[in-house]
Structure formats: C-alpha cells, structure tokens
Scaffold this motif. Sequence first.
Motif, PDB file in Angstrom:
ATOM      1  N   PRO A  77       0.808  -1.229   0.000  1.00 14.12           N
ATOM      2  CA  PRO A  77       0.000   0.000   0.000  1.00 14.12           C
ATOM      3  C   PRO A  77       0.835   1.270   0.000  1.00 14.12           C
ATOM      4  O   PRO A  77       0.269   2.364   0.056  1.00 14.12           O
ATOM      5  N   ARG A 146     -10.241   6.502   2.279  1.00 18.71           N
ATOM      6  CA  ARG A 146      -9.006   6.702   3.033  1.00 18.71           C
ATOM      7  C   ARG A 146      -8.940   5.769   4.239  1.00 18.71           C
ATOM      8  O   ARG A 146      -7.868   5.242   4.564  1.00 18.71           O
ATOM      9  N   LEU A 149      -7.701   2.388   3.166  1.00 20.38           N
ATOM     10  CA  LEU A 149      -6.261   2.346   2.922  1.00 20.38           C
ATOM     11  C   LEU A 149      -5.491   2.427   4.237  1.00 20.38           C
ATOM     12  O   LEU A 149      -4.474   1.745   4.410  1.00 20.38           O
ATOM     13  N   THR A 152      -5.370  -0.924   5.692  1.00 23.64           N
ATOM     14  CA  THR A 152      -4.425  -1.762   4.959  1.00 23.64           C
ATOM     15  C   THR A 152      -2.987  -1.449   5.354  1.00 23.64           C
ATOM     16  O   THR A 152      -2.156  -2.353   5.520  1.00 23.64           O
ATOM     17  N   PRO A 238      -5.091  -0.976  -2.486  1.00 24.84           N
ATOM     18  CA  PRO A 238      -5.548   0.243  -3.171  1.00 24.84           C
ATOM     19  C   PRO A 238      -4.414   1.242  -3.332  1.00 24.84           C
ATOM     20  O   PRO A 238      -3.473   1.289  -2.538  1.00 24.84           O
ATOM     21  N   PRO A 240      -3.282   5.124  -3.371  1.00 25.30           N
ATOM     22  CA  PRO A 240      -3.757   6.432  -2.903  1.00 25.30           C
ATOM     23  C   PRO A 240      -3.831   7.426  -4.048  1.00 25.30           C
ATOM     24  O   PRO A 240      -3.096   7.311  -5.032  1.00 25.30           O
TER      25      PRO A 240
END
Length: 301
Positions: A77, A146, A149, A152, A238, A240
């Motif tokens: 990530p 957000r 993420l 993650t 994902p 950013p």
Amino acid sequence: MTVRSPSEKLMIVLRRFYGRLSLVSLAVLAACSTPVAPPPPPTPPPPLVETVRPRPPMGAVENMSIPEIQDGKYLTPNRKVTSNTALWHVRMALNVAALSCRSPGDLARLQYNRLLHVHGPILTQANEAVDRNYKVAYGAAGFGARERLNTTVYNFFSLPPVMKSFCPVAEAVGAKLLAMPSSALLDYAPTALAELEKPFQDFYAAYADYLRRLAEWQSRFGGTVTVWAVPSPLPPPPVPPGEAPRQGFAPSVTSAIQQNLPPPPDAAPAAQPARPPAAAPTQPATSGPKLMVQPLPTNTE
C-alpha cells in the motif's frame, strides 16, 4: 690331507646342489601353502539422513499468501504515494512500532511521542493534504476510501513475523526524523518509507524462496506426504490518489475517473446526462470525397 677320487668329488657337488635345491623348494612350497588374505570389507554406506520438510521463514504460518511482484518489488500500500501521503504512512508505521516494539526504555514509543510534539504542525499539514486528495478524487466517498487504505497500511506494518527485523529499522528512522528540521520531512518521507518497508520486502522474498524449496521437496517426496497447494497471491492493495491542488476541483467521483483511479466500492456511479436519440439518416451515405464549403467573397466595389 684326504685325496678323493673324481667320482667322490662329483657326489659331494651333487649333494650340495640338491641340498640347496631342497631348501629353495621348501621355501616355494611354504609360499604356495600360505592362505591368501581376505579382501577388505566393503565401505559402509553413509548414514541415512532424514529429509527435513522446508519450514516458513521467521516463524511465519504455512500456506500464507504474499503479494505479487511489479517493477521488481512486491506490491504494497506504499506504492505511488505523494510526499504528504508518504509522510503520513511513515507516521502510521512509527505508530505501529510504538505499540508493538519492546526495546529497553521503550525507545520506539518515546520517539513517536516526541515526533508528534516536535513535528506536529508539518504532520497536521500532511494529514490535511491527504484528506484533500481523497475529497477531490472521491468526493463524499473519500473518507471511507481513506479509512480502508489506512487499515491496509496498519495491517501491513503489523505483520507478526517481520516485527523482529522491523523494530530496529523503525527506531533508526525515528532517530533520523527527530534529528532533522520539520522543513526537511517531506523530502525525506519517501526515503524513510522505503527504509521502513524493506524488512517486509525481504520477508516476502524469503517466503517466496520457501515456497520454491517446498515445491521442490514435494516433487521428490510428494508421494508419501501431504502436498500443499501454492497459495494464491494477495490482491493488489488500493492506490492512494495523487496530490490535489489546494483550491479548484469540486469533489466528485468523476474526478477519480479522470485520474485513472478506480472509484471506491461504496461510491455510487456518477449519473450520466440523458442524450437525445440519434437522428435517422434520410439519405444514403456516400463514400466519395466531401466538398469543402468556402465562404462567399465579399463585394468590395
């Protein structure tokens, strides 16, 4: 002095000759009668070494999924991040270290608390910038995107087998951050993030090597053992969003599409304006060249 006749001398010579011949014959017979030594015993086979099944590295569990490789690195990530996002991910990594690393004096925890005190304003600015990026990219769904993420990232830096090698790196990065001014943090953030991620990249490489050795072991001894299937790789984390300007774009999901970013799962697709139906052609289309319509010349007389 005794005088012997020639016949007596011949007898003496023959007696001596046959005496010596008898000694030689006895020696030959003795040699022939000696038993042949048995051959040395065969060399014993090497001791049987029990084959050991490969074990996962660093105490990891079996049948664990690891990310795929892209551009020479395992997908995490932390890829394709801006400087503000990198700095915020560094803060999250050091937060994990403060909660998980146990060194003399709780160095990681003390460093993290000191970091929030010394560099609080620049961290707040980075957080606001990341919030702005998600709002511009995803609109009202930016908060949820957000948070997913962030979860993650926290899970990534909390992988138990890597904690032993991650904690010293986290303490070293924390010391560097505390030794530099706040104005230098954004420039150093991508490098710091790469340093914090390296123990996890090394672990993934070691686990991939374990899977390779396990497959080789199974190919040799798979007939008498339980064969484990190779685990499927982890789905890509994902990505950013990119850096958004401070002013300008109205938050919407369509802006994420314009940046080639997938909209978050909970975002409703943008409504498409209704279009009138296409008019049916009234004349057959011609395939010949089209004439250019030139403007009429103006009369200057």
